[in-house]
Write a protein that holds these residues in place. Structure first.
Motif, PDB file in Angstrom:
ATOM      1  N   THR A 112      52.225  44.145 -36.670  1.00 59.30           N
ATOM      2  CA  THR A 112      51.864  45.567 -36.600  1.00 59.30           C
ATOM      3  C   THR A 112      50.962  45.942 -37.765  1.00 59.30           C
ATOM      4  N   CYS A 113      51.289  45.461 -38.941  1.00 62.41           N
ATOM      5  CA  CYS A 113      50.470  45.737 -40.128  1.00 62.41           C
ATOM      6  C   CYS A 113      49.068  45.143 -39.963  1.00 62.41           C
ATOM      7  N   ALA A 114      49.000  43.894 -39.489  1.00 66.50           N
ATOM      8  CA  ALA A 114      47.704  43.243 -39.292  1.00 66.50           C
ATOM      9  C   ALA A 114      46.858  44.005 -38.273  1.00 66.50           C
ATOM     10  N   ALA A 115      47.495  44.471 -37.203  1.00 63.77           N
ATOM     11  CA  ALA A 115      46.770  45.232 -36.183  1.00 63.77           C
ATOM     12  C   ALA A 115      46.252  46.549 -36.766  1.00 63.77           C
ATOM     13  N   LYS A 116      47.066  47.201 -37.598  1.00 65.30           N
ATOM     14  CA  LYS A 116      46.651  48.457 -38.231  1.00 65.30           C
ATOM     15  C   LYS A 116      45.436  48.220 -39.129  1.00 65.30           C
ATOM     16  N   VAL A 117      45.502  47.171 -39.938  1.00 63.94           N
ATOM     17  CA  VAL A 117      44.395  46.871 -40.848  1.00 63.94           C
ATOM     18  C   VAL A 117      43.151  46.491 -40.049  1.00 63.94           C
ATOM     19  N   THR A 118      43.321  45.636 -39.063  1.00 63.54           N
ATOM     20  CA  THR A 118      42.184  45.189 -38.256  1.00 63.54           C
ATOM     21  C   THR A 118      41.520  46.353 -37.544  1.00 63.54           C
ATOM     22  N   ASP A 126      35.491  46.679 -39.043  1.00 66.02           N
ATOM     23  CA  ASP A 126      34.468  46.536 -38.003  1.00 66.02           C
ATOM     24  C   ASP A 126      34.395  45.072 -37.569  1.00 66.02           C
ATOM     25  N   VAL A 127      35.583  44.527 -37.210  1.00 66.50           N
ATOM     26  CA  VAL A 127      35.657  43.138 -36.743  1.00 66.50           C
ATOM     27  C   VAL A 127      36.612  43.078 -35.563  1.00 66.50           C
ATOM     28  N   PRO A 128      36.458  42.061 -34.711  1.00 65.27           N
ATOM     29  CA  PRO A 128      37.383  41.933 -33.594  1.00 65.27           C
ATOM     30  C   PRO A 128      38.772  41.553 -34.092  1.00 65.27           C
ATOM     31  N   ALA A 129      39.788  41.882 -33.319  1.00 64.18           N
ATOM     32  CA  ALA A 129      41.157  41.538 -33.663  1.00 64.18           C
ATOM     33  C   ALA A 129      41.301  40.030 -33.759  1.00 64.18           C
ATOM     34  N   VAL A 130      42.112  39.598 -34.688  1.00 63.08           N
ATOM     35  CA  VAL A 130      42.356  38.175 -34.903  1.00 63.08           C
ATOM     36  C   VAL A 130      43.582  37.787 -34.083  1.00 63.08           C
TER      37      VAL A 130
END
Length: 111
Positions: free
Chosen positions: A92-98, A102-106
């Motif tokens: 959830t944190c990674a998705a929030k930061v991503t 201006d980059v695609p989700a990892v």
């Protein structure tokens, strides 16, 4: 070889509960451990950059990285001890930061 980080986190949280008992006092200790580890990062950084003229260069960037890993691990243990799934919280944190970048989700893991 990649260790199962989240299995190790869960094992550490269980071990701490078995040895220290659970409850708010143990949770507080685990949360404060994150701060203690962060202080060790600061000390390693000062040592790696030689910012203490009395001591000079006493650490490497590798030492700083290891201390940062200790902070991350301690935080994940505290998350687990709160009854939350560290993997879900981190995702959830990674998705929030991503979403702020201006980059695609990892997706996927490391190889």
């Amino acid at each position: 070889m990649t260790a199962d980080v989240y299995a190790a986190v869960h094992a550490a949280a269980n071990w701490l509960d078995e040895h220290n008992g659970g409850g708010d006092a143990e949770l507080m200790a685990q949360i404060l451990k994150v701060t203690e580890e962060a202080g060790e990062v600061a000390a390693a950084w000062i040592g790696a950059t030689g910012r203490n003229p009395r001591k000079g260069v006493t650490h490497t960037y590798g030492d700083v990285a290891k201390e940062l890993a200790d902070v991350a691990f301690a935080a994940l243990v505290a998350i687990d001890s709160l009854g939350c799934d560290p993997a879900d919280v981190m995702a959830t944190c990674a998705a929030k930061v991503t979403s702020r970048l201006d980059v695609p989700a990892v997706t996927g893991g490391s190889t």
